[in-house]
Design a protein around this motif. Sequence first.
Motif, PDB file in Angstrom:
ATOM      1  N   TRP A  15       0.286  -1.290  -0.015  1.00 62.76           N
ATOM      2  CA  TRP A  15       0.299   0.122   0.320  1.00 62.76           C
ATOM      3  C   TRP A  15       1.381   1.352   0.228  1.00 62.76           C
ATOM      4  N   GLN A  16       0.272   2.643  -0.610  1.00 65.45           N
ATOM      5  CA  GLN A  16       1.005   3.513  -0.871  1.00 65.45           C
ATOM      6  C   GLN A  16       0.173   4.519  -0.401  1.00 65.45           C
ATOM      7  N   PHE A  17      -0.235   5.279   0.832  1.00 66.19           N
ATOM      8  CA  PHE A  17      -1.094   6.143   1.298  1.00 66.19           C
ATOM      9  C   PHE A  17      -0.699   7.668   0.817  1.00 66.19           C
ATOM     10  N   ASP A  18      -2.118   8.501   0.747  1.00 65.62           N
ATOM     11  CA  ASP A  18      -1.453   9.604   0.383  1.00 65.62           C
ATOM     12  C   ASP A  18      -0.760  10.578   0.091  1.00 65.62           C
ATOM     13  N   ASN A  19      -0.212  10.796   1.530  1.00 63.69           N
ATOM     14  CA  ASN A  19       0.559  11.396   2.353  1.00 63.69           C
ATOM     15  C   ASN A  19       2.059  11.103   2.378  1.00 63.69           C
ATOM     16  N   GLY A  20       1.984   9.918   1.804  1.00 66.91           N
ATOM     17  CA  GLY A  20       3.947   9.110   1.263  1.00 66.91           C
ATOM     18  C   GLY A  20       4.002   7.308   1.812  1.00 66.91           C
ATOM     19  N   LEU A  21       3.403   7.212   3.403  1.00 68.18           N
ATOM     20  CA  LEU A  21       3.523   6.577   3.949  1.00 68.18           C
ATOM     21  C   LEU A  21       3.190   5.156   2.845  1.00 68.18           C
ATOM     22  N   SER A  22       4.623   4.076   3.541  1.00 65.54           N
ATOM     23  CA  SER A  22       3.510   2.834   2.500  1.00 65.54           C
ATOM     24  C   SER A  22       4.290   1.793   3.837  1.00 65.54           C
ATOM     25  N   LEU A  23       3.311   0.673   2.573  1.00 66.25           N
ATOM     26  CA  LEU A  23       3.082  -0.185   3.770  1.00 66.25           C
ATOM     27  C   LEU A  23       3.607  -1.721   3.350  1.00 66.25           C
ATOM     28  N   THR A  24       3.984  -2.971   3.230  1.00 67.10           N
ATOM     29  CA  THR A  24       4.181  -4.040   2.715  1.00 67.10           C
ATOM     30  C   THR A  24       4.009  -5.164   4.236  1.00 67.10           C
ATOM     31  N   TYR A  25       2.912  -5.640   3.802  1.00 71.35           N
ATOM     32  CA  TYR A  25       1.696  -7.075   4.661  1.00 71.35           C
ATOM     33  C   TYR A  25       2.223  -8.079   4.282  1.00 71.35           C
ATOM     34  N   ARG A  26       2.789  -8.419   4.889  1.00 67.74           N
ATOM     35  CA  ARG A  26       3.742 -10.506   4.179  1.00 67.74           C
ATOM     36  C   ARG A  26       2.778 -11.624   5.092  1.00 67.74           C
ATOM     37  N   HIS A  27       2.129 -12.815   4.403  1.00 73.27           N
ATOM     38  CA  HIS A  27       0.385 -13.159   5.300  1.00 73.27           C
ATOM     39  C   HIS A  27       1.480 -14.439   5.335  1.00 73.27           C
ATOM     40  N   TYR A  28       2.310 -14.988   6.414  1.00 71.13           N
ATOM     41  CA  TYR A  28       2.540 -16.349   7.247  1.00 71.13           C
ATOM     42  C   TYR A  28       1.784 -17.082   7.685  1.00 71.13           C
ATOM     43  N   GLN A 190      -8.363  -8.175  10.819  1.00 68.74           N
ATOM     44  CA  GLN A 190      -6.531  -7.473  11.347  1.00 68.74           C
ATOM     45  C   GLN A 190      -6.505  -6.502  11.221  1.00 68.74           C
ATOM     46  N   LEU A 191      -6.142  -7.617   9.723  1.00 69.81           N
ATOM     47  CA  LEU A 191      -5.724  -6.238   8.504  1.00 69.81           C
ATOM     48  C   LEU A 191      -6.445  -5.687   7.983  1.00 69.81           C
ATOM     49  N   ASP A 192      -8.029  -5.390   7.858  1.00 73.96           N
ATOM     50  CA  ASP A 192      -8.582  -4.018   7.959  1.00 73.96           C
ATOM     51  C   ASP A 192      -8.675  -3.484   8.734  1.00 73.96           C
ATOM     52  N   ASN A 193      -8.226  -3.166  10.242  1.00 71.98           N
ATOM     53  CA  ASN A 193      -7.952  -2.652  11.102  1.00 71.98           C
ATOM     54  C   ASN A 193      -6.582  -1.981  10.535  1.00 71.98           C
ATOM     55  N   LEU A 194      -4.986  -2.793  10.599  1.00 72.57           N
ATOM     56  CA  LEU A 194      -4.831  -1.889  10.344  1.00 72.57           C
ATOM     57  C   LEU A 194      -4.404  -0.837   9.139  1.00 72.57           C
ATOM     58  N   ILE A 195      -4.578  -1.029   7.920  1.00 70.31           N
ATOM     59  CA  ILE A 195      -4.987  -0.527   7.004  1.00 70.31           C
ATOM     60  C   ILE A 195      -5.316   1.154   7.519  1.00 70.31           C
ATOM     61  N   SER A 196      -6.924   0.690   8.959  1.00 72.24           N
ATOM     62  CA  SER A 196      -7.378   2.496   9.164  1.00 72.24           C
ATOM     63  C   SER A 196      -6.509   2.376  10.081  1.00 72.24           C
ATOM     64  N   ALA A 197      -5.530   2.106  10.458  1.00 71.99           N
ATOM     65  CA  ALA A 197      -4.788   2.567  11.606  1.00 71.99           C
ATOM     66  C   ALA A 197      -3.245   3.631  10.579  1.00 71.99           C
ATOM     67  N   CYS A 198      -3.098   2.526   9.294  1.00 72.27           N
ATOM     68  CA  CYS A 198      -2.253   3.665   8.948  1.00 72.27           C
ATOM     69  C   CYS A 198      -2.165   4.472   8.354  1.00 72.27           C
ATOM     70  N   PHE A 199      -3.941   4.583   7.838  1.00 69.28           N
ATOM     71  CA  PHE A 199      -3.910   5.768   7.642  1.00 69.28           C
ATOM     72  C   PHE A 199      -4.619   6.945   8.308  1.00 69.28           C
ATOM     73  N   GLN A 200      -4.532   6.878   9.991  1.00 61.07           N
ATOM     74  CA  GLN A 200      -4.440   7.952  10.893  1.00 61.07           C
ATOM     75  C   GLN A 200      -2.818   8.010  10.974  1.00 61.07           C
ATOM     76  N   LEU A 201      -1.863   7.126  11.155  1.00 55.20           N
ATOM     77  CA  LEU A 201      -0.565   7.625  11.662  1.00 55.20           C
ATOM     78  C   LEU A 201      -0.211   8.165  10.341  1.00 55.20           C
ATOM     79  N   GLU A 202      -0.483   8.472   9.499  1.00 56.97           N
ATOM     80  CA  GLU A 202       0.160   8.975   8.044  1.00 56.97           C
ATOM     81  C   GLU A 202      -0.147  10.239   8.377  1.00 56.97           C
ATOM     82  N   LYS A 203      -1.832  10.531   8.256  1.00 59.27           N
ATOM     83  CA  LYS A 203      -1.829  12.084   8.759  1.00 59.27           C
ATOM     84  C   LYS A 203      -1.153  12.215   9.654  1.00 59.27           C
TER      85      LYS A 203
END
Length: 400
Positions: A15-28, A190-203
């Motif tokens: 994921w690449q968010f609007d303000n530039g934060l990037s996230l890679t999730y690897r499912h193990y 949990q993944l959906d909640n993580l994406i929402s948290a990253c939106f807030q973090l990058e803001k």
Amino acid sequence: MEGSIVNIAERKKDWQFDNGLSLTYRHYPQYPIASVSINVLDAGSYQEETFQQNHLIEHLVYMAMKPHFANEPDVYMSAQTNLESAQYTCRLPAAKIINFLNHFEFAVNDPDTFKDEIIEREKQAIKNELNKPGNACNDLLPLLGWAQGVKEDWNAFDSLSSQGLKEVCTSSYISHKLHLEIAGNLSAEQLDNLISACFQLEKRLAGKKTNNVKLKAKQQASRIVISPDKHIVGYFCDLHPENNNAYLTMACAYHLFHASSSLGIYHNLRFDKGFIYNLIRAYHLFNGRSQFALFAQVQPQSSQAVADELKSFFSQSNEQLFEEHLPWAAQKCLSSQMISMETLSEVTKRASQHYVNYQTPLDENAFYQYLQPHNLGAVKADIQSNFFTQELEVISYDRD
């Protein structure tokens, strides 16, 4: 092993968010616990304006986060300052990932993180941390041409102030400088909640986006260096920058150098000549490329002979070495790099370093395909073009 690589992430999402934060999730799914790496790009020792400034900020942020997890036995945190990034890593249950991200953001923005008494305590901690017994190989790295942080200046370090550190942190720990590597067995919720948290973090850490052009350091010539006391002979190679598989190129080359015949430089120096006990390696990804070093600990009277053997070895094409030992070296390297032999935190650290160096997420499937039998022609070309048929200068330093 071709076509049957085990324990690769079942899926990778970026994921690449609007303000530039990037996230890679690897499912193990095979791991019961998750791993998080928060990477702050351009916040390493290579970019800092004052000696150990970024290292001190990393200490302060980490120490502000640590008390919140002190009584949680299933959470293990660590932090480090690399050449080009600061990194905050945590091994923890998936349900606690968002809590970790929130405490990171709070630590960055909290004025109490930069209290004078805490700064003075951590300055002393860093002095103690760096006051380690000397390491002869590490001491030789600057002479080899190894990338280093800014020049040592303890007076400038002692002068670092709360306000100055806060300003640097505010301008550095911002969304478009953050890359998150997260691996584990997160549920869909949990993944959906993580994406929402990253939106807030990058803001909350949006900051002012800059378009700094990253200056590429000039590629250095390979060389052999004899230490001033003649006890260490080092070999240095600055790999060509266009090789995105450089980590595995270096790892495979190291195994090739250890081929169990006189064709390998280790066997020659250790068993045929009796000059050394072992060859110590060092390699890292840096500034969009890679650097490799070998060290031989020797008796002073043998130092020149060892340097001559290294020069002879790396000046040749070594076709017979490739023909007889490259498949073994690639298999040996692949076996040692398998995810099944690593903790999940090492997976996120390796992926983080790849992102910091190449500004793109690590593709694990492509990473392991590089050493498969069908690709050994490319592996040979990469090793040969970087390490062999070189005109090497031997530099001998005298004691002051």
